[in-house]
Write a protein that holds these residues in place. Structure first.
Motif, short mmCIF file in Angstrom:
data_model
loop_
_atom_site.label_atom_id
_atom_site.label_comp_id
_atom_site.label_asym_id
_atom_site.label_seq_id
_atom_site.Cartn_x
_atom_site.Cartn_y
_atom_site.Cartn_z
N LEU A 251 -13.70 4.82 -32.72
CA LEU A 251 -14.05 4.05 -31.70
C LEU A 251 -15.55 3.78 -31.78
N VAL A 252 -16.36 4.24 -32.20
CA VAL A 252 -17.87 4.26 -32.40
C VAL A 252 -18.02 2.88 -33.68
N LEU A 253 -17.22 3.09 -34.78
CA LEU A 253 -17.07 2.12 -35.55
C LEU A 253 -16.60 0.56 -35.33
N LYS A 254 -15.60 0.84 -34.21
CA LYS A 254 -15.00 -0.45 -33.56
C LYS A 254 -16.41 -1.14 -32.76
N ALA A 255 -16.91 -0.17 -32.16
CA ALA A 255 -18.04 -0.63 -31.01
C ALA A 255 -19.27 -1.23 -31.86
N ALA A 256 -19.39 -0.77 -33.23
CA ALA A 256 -20.57 -1.50 -34.10
C ALA A 256 -19.98 -2.80 -34.36
N LEU A 257 -18.64 -2.87 -35.03
CA LEU A 257 -18.28 -4.22 -35.54
C LEU A 257 -18.06 -5.00 -34.39
N HIS A 258 -17.49 -4.59 -33.27
CA HIS A 258 -17.64 -5.67 -31.93
C HIS A 258 -19.01 -6.29 -31.72
N ALA A 259 -19.72 -5.25 -31.57
CA ALA A 259 -21.33 -5.83 -31.34
C ALA A 259 -21.89 -6.58 -32.25
N LEU A 260 -21.60 -6.49 -33.75
CA LEU A 260 -21.89 -7.19 -34.94
C LEU A 260 -21.25 -8.77 -34.75
N LYS A 261 -20.05 -8.80 -34.32
CA LYS A 261 -19.19 -9.89 -34.19
C LYS A 261 -19.51 -10.73 -33.14
N GLU A 262 -19.92 -10.08 -31.78
CA GLU A 262 -20.18 -10.86 -30.67
C GLU A 262 -21.60 -11.22 -30.75
N SER A 263 -22.53 -10.65 -31.40
CA SER A 263 -24.00 -11.05 -31.50
C SER A 263 -24.19 -12.05 -32.50
N GLY A 264 -23.31 -12.12 -33.77
CA GLY A 264 -23.58 -12.96 -34.79
C GLY A 264 -24.59 -12.57 -35.66
N LEU A 265 -25.15 -11.16 -35.32
CA LEU A 265 -26.42 -10.69 -36.28
C LEU A 265 -25.91 -9.89 -37.39
N ASP A 266 -26.79 -9.63 -38.30
CA ASP A 266 -26.22 -8.83 -39.52
C ASP A 266 -26.50 -7.31 -39.26
N TYR A 267 -27.49 -6.93 -38.31
CA TYR A 267 -27.76 -5.78 -37.77
C TYR A 267 -27.79 -5.66 -36.31
N VAL A 268 -27.17 -4.44 -35.62
CA VAL A 268 -27.51 -4.40 -34.17
C VAL A 268 -28.08 -3.20 -33.84
N PRO A 269 -28.87 -3.12 -32.75
CA PRO A 269 -29.53 -1.91 -32.31
C PRO A 269 -28.41 -0.99 -31.92
N MET A 270 -28.87 0.49 -32.21
CA MET A 270 -27.90 1.56 -31.64
C MET A 270 -27.72 1.71 -30.36
N SER A 271 -28.37 1.00 -29.29
CA SER A 271 -28.34 0.87 -28.18
C SER A 271 -27.24 -0.21 -27.62
#
Length: 202
Positions: free
Chosen positions: A106-126
């Motif tokens: 679920l954490v991995l899914k959250a990270a990938l979802h945040a990356l996809k939604e933001s369009g960034l190559d890195y997203v903050p932990m928050s």
């Protein structure tokens, strides 16, 4: 040939974007991503021809998505899709998820979802944490605390599934940022959803 640094490739790619693409279709984040993936000082082989080929192929993918109404510009995920065709092992990585527990996935899914939604190559932990809490709420799962979440992120990094970097910001100290290499996020998220479904049924 003399291998190029990321900063040199950025200049080469930017020149090509300015002459070959309509204004605003390729953002600086895409040029930066390709140059850092390719620069010999940032882990790539420094091959300018290959970097330009990736840019061109990502543009072709974006054209297809544009025609079908799925995109209006070249994104980092288009670049990921192009590179993943060359490095299929990075996509196959997700076939080895059986050793992770539900909340790590679920954490991995959250990270990938945040990356996809933001369009960034890195997203903050928050951002990962906020997305994780939302996913848990949708699934009726009790979210784990921040410390446990951080442990999961470090474990996923150790296994080579995600990448992280730290940034020092003023008095607040270090911030952790999460990225996912070059595999296309859409395919990765589909795979994760299938694994989550299996785990919850099991």
């Amino acid at each position: 040939f003399e291998p190029y640094r990321a900063s040199e490739l950025y200049t080469i790619l930017k020149d090509r974007v300015d002459t070959a693409f309509h204004q605003g279709v390729v953002g600086e984040e895409v040029i930066d991503y390709i140059s850092k993936m390719s620069g010999y000082d940032t882990g790539g082989d420094g091959n300018a021809r290959k970097a330009l080929a990736v840019l061109h192929a990502a543009g072709k993918l974006a054209d297809k998505d544009l025609a079908e109404g799925r995109a209006n510009r070249v994104t980092i995920d288009h670049v990921r899709q192009v590179i993943a065709q060359e490095y299929p092992a990075l996509v196959d990585l997700l076939d080895n998820l059986h050793y992770l527990n539900l909340h790590e996935i679920l954490v991995l899914k959250a990270a990938l979802h945040a990356l996809k939604e933001s369009g960034l190559d890195y997203v903050p932990m928050s951002m990962v944490e906020a997305t994780y809490d939302k996913i848990c709420k949708e699934l009726g799962e009790e979210p784990r605390k921040h410390t446990q979440l951080y442990t999961y992120i470090m474990d996923l990094k150790q296994r080579g599934i995600i990448i992280t970097k730290t940034s020092v910001k003023g008095r607040r100290g270090r911030s952790t940022y999460v990225g996912f290499g070059v595999a296309p996020l859409g395919a990765a998220l589909q795979k994760l959803d299938a694994v989550i479904k299996q785990l919850r049924v099991g």
